[in-house]
Enzyme design. Structure first.
Site, PDB file in Angstrom:
ATOM      1  N   TYR A 158      10.508   4.020  -6.319  1.00  0.00           N
ATOM      2  CA  TYR A 158       9.640   5.185  -6.480  1.00  0.00           C
ATOM      3  C   TYR A 158      10.378   6.278  -7.243  1.00  0.00           C
ATOM      4  O   TYR A 158      11.608   6.382  -7.198  1.00  0.00           O
ATOM      5  CB  TYR A 158       9.259   5.767  -5.117  1.00  0.00           C
ATOM      6  CG  TYR A 158       8.192   5.015  -4.358  1.00  0.00           C
ATOM      7  CD1 TYR A 158       6.849   5.344  -4.501  1.00  0.00           C
ATOM      8  CD2 TYR A 158       8.531   3.995  -3.472  1.00  0.00           C
ATOM      9  CE1 TYR A 158       5.865   4.682  -3.781  1.00  0.00           C
ATOM     10  CE2 TYR A 158       7.554   3.318  -2.757  1.00  0.00           C
ATOM     11  CZ  TYR A 158       6.221   3.672  -2.914  1.00  0.00           C
ATOM     12  OH  TYR A 158       5.254   3.004  -2.202  1.00  0.00           O
ATOM     13  N   ARG A 204       0.851  -1.179   0.000  1.00  0.00           N
ATOM     14  CA  ARG A 204       0.000   0.000   0.000  1.00  0.00           C
ATOM     15  C   ARG A 204       0.884   1.226   0.000  1.00  0.00           C
ATOM     16  O   ARG A 204       2.056   1.171   0.338  1.00  0.00           O
ATOM     17  CB  ARG A 204      -0.911   0.007   1.228  1.00  0.00           C
ATOM     18  CG  ARG A 204      -0.159  -0.015   2.550  1.00  0.00           C
ATOM     19  CD  ARG A 204      -1.098  -0.099   3.730  1.00  0.00           C
ATOM     20  NE  ARG A 204      -0.347  -0.115   4.984  1.00  0.00           N
ATOM     21  CZ  ARG A 204      -0.925  -0.158   6.187  1.00  0.00           C
ATOM     22  NH1 ARG A 204      -2.237  -0.211   6.292  1.00  0.00           N
ATOM     23  NH2 ARG A 204      -0.186  -0.165   7.272  1.00  0.00           N
ATOM     24  N   ASP A 239       0.598   5.982  -0.033  1.00  0.00           N
ATOM     25  CA  ASP A 239      -0.190   7.113   0.447  1.00  0.00           C
ATOM     26  C   ASP A 239      -1.310   7.483  -0.526  1.00  0.00           C
ATOM     27  O   ASP A 239      -1.197   7.292  -1.729  1.00  0.00           O
ATOM     28  CB  ASP A 239       0.721   8.346   0.625  1.00  0.00           C
ATOM     29  CG  ASP A 239       1.934   8.053   1.489  1.00  0.00           C
ATOM     30  OD1 ASP A 239       1.860   7.116   2.300  1.00  0.00           O
ATOM     31  OD2 ASP A 239       2.945   8.762   1.340  1.00  0.00           O
ATOM     32  N   ARG A 242       8.536  10.719   0.782  1.00  0.00           N
ATOM     33  CA  ARG A 242       8.109  12.116   0.803  1.00  0.00           C
ATOM     34  C   ARG A 242       8.871  12.919   1.855  1.00  0.00           C
ATOM     35  O   ARG A 242       9.163  14.105   1.654  1.00  0.00           O
ATOM     36  CB  ARG A 242       6.606  12.188   1.039  1.00  0.00           C
ATOM     37  CG  ARG A 242       5.792  11.639  -0.125  1.00  0.00           C
ATOM     38  CD  ARG A 242       4.332  11.449   0.236  1.00  0.00           C
ATOM     39  NE  ARG A 242       3.740  12.706   0.657  1.00  0.00           N
ATOM     40  CZ  ARG A 242       2.547  12.779   1.256  1.00  0.00           C
ATOM     41  NH1 ARG A 242       1.852  11.674   1.521  1.00  0.00           N
ATOM     42  NH2 ARG A 242       2.057  13.958   1.610  1.00  0.00           N
TER      43      ARG A 242
END
Length: 208
Positions: free
Chosen positions: A62, A2, A4, A149
């Protein structure tokens, strides 16, 4: 796995067991017709019974993309963060190398993270510029909640000249979220996919 809310995925691997017998092309076309227009099945391959899309993965990757100019994005805005201040991508890349290796990433996890511990192996991080866009690509064995992030939010402080390159290593060693920069917006983050050992026979884009 999973991620954000507001984060996109360019390649998400799933697995399923089913009684129907179809060739891979049939699965690709058939399943895609039943999905929303924002999702498409790109390929399908048979795998051994002990394969698991989440637990068989050995790395995840990512990309965080930042539009770096005075004017906000219009086209592709859902895939971009926006930073008005001029950014030094080379300084950001230099600073980020302090994160490579196995470390306690407590300084870059949210207080709501439910992982039992903060040790992760960050295998690769690169910051590059392509025109007005600065990309941060990160690969690790696994990530903590908001880890990418929060790393990007701290690197932005370096790129804007507000912190020296060595500051990132100091934040990492401090293991304190309060020492790091702010959390970067979700809009710039895209999950590029998990990576698996070659034994599973998956396409090259998801194979280590």
């Amino acid at each position: 796995g999973r991620t954000d809310a507001g984060v996109h995925a360019a390649c998400q691997v799933v697995h399923f067991d089913g009684p129907a017998g179809r060739d891979p092309r049939g699965w690709v076309l058939g399943v895609t017709t039943r999905l929303p227009r924002a999702i498409a099945v790109r390929w399908c391959v048979p795998v051994a019974d002990d394969f698991h899309a989440r637990f068989s993965a050995r790395a995840r990757r990512y990309r965080y993309s930042i539009l770096n100019r005075p004017v906000r994005p219009a086209l592709h805005r859902q895939y971009l963060a926006w930073e008005r201040r001029p950014l030094d991508a080379a300084a950001m890349h230099e600073a980020a190398q302090a994160l490579v290796g196995e470390h306690d990433f407590s300084a870059f996890r949210t207080v709501h993270c439910q992982a039992p511990h903060a040790r992760r192996e960050l295998q690769e991080v690169a910051v590059t510029r392509r025109g007005d866009v600065v990309d941060v690509e990160v690969q690790a064995n696994a990530f903590l909640h908001h880890m990418v992030r929060n790393i990007v939010g701290s690197l932005l402080e370096v790129g804007a000249g507000e912190r020296p390159a060595g500051w990132i290593g100091e934040v990492l060693a401090g293991r304190d979220r309060n020492l790091a920069g702010p959390t970067a917006p979700a809009s710039g983050l895209v999950f590029l996919g998990a990576r698996y050992p070659s034994q599973w026979g998956l396409p090259a884009e998801v194979t280590l």
